[in-house]
Design an enzyme around this catalytic site. Sequence first.
Site, PDB file in Angstrom:
ATOM      1  N   THR A   1      -8.291   3.373   8.558  1.00 32.19           N
ATOM      2  CA  THR A   1      -9.527   2.593   8.497  1.00 32.19           C
ATOM      3  C   THR A   1      -9.675   1.737   9.756  1.00 32.19           C
ATOM      4  O   THR A   1      -8.930   0.779   9.952  1.00 32.19           O
ATOM      5  CB  THR A   1      -9.499   1.688   7.249  1.00 32.19           C
TER       6      THR A   1
ATOM      7  N   ASN B   1       0.854  -1.193   0.000  1.00 30.02           N
ATOM      8  CA  ASN B   1       0.000   0.000   0.000  1.00 30.02           C
ATOM      9  C   ASN B   1       0.893   1.248   0.000  1.00 30.02           C
ATOM     10  O   ASN B   1       1.661   1.467   0.948  1.00 30.02           O
ATOM     11  CB  ASN B   1      -0.899  -0.049   1.241  1.00 30.02           C
TER      12      ASN B   1
ATOM     13  N   GLU C   1     -11.138  -9.321   2.592  1.00 26.02           N
ATOM     14  CA  GLU C   1      -9.885  -8.989   3.272  1.00 26.02           C
ATOM     15  C   GLU C   1     -10.192  -8.880   4.754  1.00 26.02           C
ATOM     16  O   GLU C   1     -11.053  -8.090   5.164  1.00 26.02           O
ATOM     17  CB  GLU C   1      -9.299  -7.671   2.733  1.00 26.02           C
TER      18      GLU C   1
ATOM     19  N   ARG D   1      -9.417   8.006  -0.951  1.00 26.63           N
ATOM     20  CA  ARG D   1     -10.353   8.398   0.120  1.00 26.63           C
ATOM     21  C   ARG D   1     -11.267   9.517  -0.349  1.00 26.63           C
ATOM     22  O   ARG D   1     -10.908  10.325  -1.200  1.00 26.63           O
ATOM     23  CB  ARG D   1      -9.583   8.876   1.360  1.00 26.63           C
TER      24      ARG D   1
ATOM     25  N   HIS E   1       1.086   6.087   1.807  1.00 29.64           N
ATOM     26  CA  HIS E   1       1.890   6.932   2.691  1.00 29.64           C
ATOM     27  C   HIS E   1       2.990   7.684   1.954  1.00 29.64           C
ATOM     28  O   HIS E   1       3.545   8.643   2.489  1.00 29.64           O
ATOM     29  CB  HIS E   1       2.431   6.124   3.869  1.00 29.64           C
TER      30      HIS E   1
ATOM     31  N   ARG F   1      -7.086  12.714   1.123  1.00 27.60           N
ATOM     32  CA  ARG F   1      -6.008  13.200   2.000  1.00 27.60           C
ATOM     33  C   ARG F   1      -4.623  12.726   1.565  1.00 27.60           C
ATOM     34  O   ARG F   1      -3.616  13.252   1.986  1.00 27.60           O
ATOM     35  CB  ARG F   1      -6.272  12.831   3.453  1.00 27.60           C
TER      36      ARG F   1
ATOM     37  N   GLU G   1      -8.610   0.550  -2.969  1.00 29.05           N
ATOM     38  CA  GLU G   1      -9.528   0.568  -1.823  1.00 29.05           C
ATOM     39  C   GLU G   1     -10.393   1.810  -1.911  1.00 29.05           C
ATOM     40  O   GLU G   1      -9.901   2.897  -2.240  1.00 29.05           O
ATOM     41  CB  GLU G   1      -8.744   0.626  -0.519  1.00 29.05           C
TER      42      GLU G   1
ATOM     43  N   HIS H   1      -3.901  -4.568   7.646  1.00 27.19           N
ATOM     44  CA  HIS H   1      -4.060  -3.437   8.553  1.00 27.19           C
ATOM     45  C   HIS H   1      -3.197  -3.629   9.804  1.00 27.19           C
ATOM     46  O   HIS H   1      -3.397  -4.570  10.556  1.00 27.19           O
ATOM     47  CB  HIS H   1      -5.506  -3.187   8.990  1.00 27.19           C
TER      48      HIS H   1
ATOM     49  N   HIS I   1      -5.553   3.692  -1.743  1.00 22.86           N
ATOM     50  CA  HIS I   1      -6.880   4.007  -1.193  1.00 22.86           C
ATOM     51  C   HIS I   1      -7.260   5.410  -1.665  1.00 22.86           C
ATOM     52  O   HIS I   1      -6.602   6.385  -1.302  1.00 22.86           O
ATOM     53  CB  HIS I   1      -6.794   3.955   0.348  1.00 22.86           C
TER      54      HIS I   1
HETATM   55  N1  PXP Z   1      -5.815  -3.163   3.808  1.00 22.59           N
HETATM   56  C1  PXP Z   1      -6.805  -2.240   3.864  1.00 22.59           C
HETATM   57  C2  PXP Z   1      -8.157  -2.610   3.374  1.00 22.59           C
HETATM   58  C3  PXP Z   1      -6.557  -0.939   4.364  1.00 22.59           C
HETATM   59  O1  PXP Z   1      -7.552  -0.026   4.411  1.00 22.59           O
HETATM   60  C4  PXP Z   1      -5.242  -0.607   4.762  1.00 22.59           C
HETATM   61  C5  PXP Z   1      -4.943   0.774   5.231  1.00 22.59           C
HETATM   62  O2  PXP Z   1      -5.130   1.681   4.194  1.00 22.59           O
HETATM   63  C6  PXP Z   1      -4.251  -1.590   4.654  1.00 22.59           C
HETATM   64  C7  PXP Z   1      -4.567  -2.859   4.199  1.00 22.59           C
HETATM   65  C8  PXP Z   1      -2.826  -1.308   5.020  1.00 22.59           C
HETATM   66  O3  PXP Z   1      -2.728  -1.032   6.389  1.00 22.59           O
HETATM   67  P1  PXP Z   1      -1.360  -0.544   6.999  1.00 22.59           P
HETATM   68  O4  PXP Z   1      -1.017   0.757   6.364  1.00 22.59           O
HETATM   69  O5  PXP Z   1      -1.655  -0.442   8.465  1.00 22.59           O
HETATM   70  O6  PXP Z   1      -0.328  -1.602   6.679  1.00 22.59           O
END
Ligand code: PXP
Length: 260
Positions: free
Chosen positions: A101, A7, A151, A45, A10, A49, A70, A214, A43
């Site tokens: 999330t 992901n 998921e 959003r 960030h 953001r 996402e 997550h 994602h």
């Molecule tokens: N999976 C989903 C569905 C999420 O919403 C997120 C956070 O955006 C992640 C995975 C990744 O989570 P993390 O950034 O805590 O590794």
Amino acid sequence: MTKLGVNIDHIAVLREARKINDPDPVQALGILQRAGADQVTIHLREDRRHIHDEDARRIVELSPLPVNLECSIDEAIIDIVCALRPHRATLVPERREEVTTEGGLDIFKYEDRTLSAIEKLHAEEIEVSLFIDPDLETIARADALNVEWIELHTGAYANLFAMLHSNLSHSHHAIEDLKLPRHTLKTMLDESLAQLAGAADHAASLGLKVAAGHGLNYQNVTPIARMKAVEELNIGQSIVARSVFTGLEEAIREMRALLA
Ligand code: PXP
């Protein structure tokens, strides 16, 4: 081997801290591929953001890896995702005030809207995943909604792990205030792992493909990666955090090695 979706939201968070053009998340795509990632996850959003529409468009167009987008079940967002046509859309709950999330999508409360989103996405040949809590009733309902993937939300497990294994807890979990003794935390952690494993097995037995994610990091990922029914992990924050010190390619390789 468990697949790894990285992901990259960030990276855009860092850009948005200055509202300028770099770092550009698109530049991560080649690095993800070189490092052995299986998928890029972003994602989009409602509050934009981090990832913007233009990022999503370029990532879907340019990514050599499948894109897992996402998004919430908001109609306007679903229309955008349908037009973008990523490989997969993962439907997640969204509240503007949250830091990230928190908790899975409530597919009982929002069944009609979820179903309508799924139908629109399927009409564009986008596979659909539901980000849900590891709960058997929710999994049965997800199966009835005819999605390809679920998921499992690993946030509760990750919070318990952090509380047990470090003095510092950055968790936003209510449990943080309870000051539970270590043996109680250990029991809760074991229960949470058993719940995730049971949920994954049940979903797989119904023919659903199972991802999880997550709050997963280099310390807590192994027990989840060992679960046979879990085909894929989506991990963002810990990988991008480590990449500040090691570079993104190395950070992904190190996570990859833990999934072997
Ligand atoms: N999976 C989903 C569905 C999420 O919403 C997120 C956070 O955006 C992640 C995975 C990744 O989570 P993390 O950034 O805590 O590794």
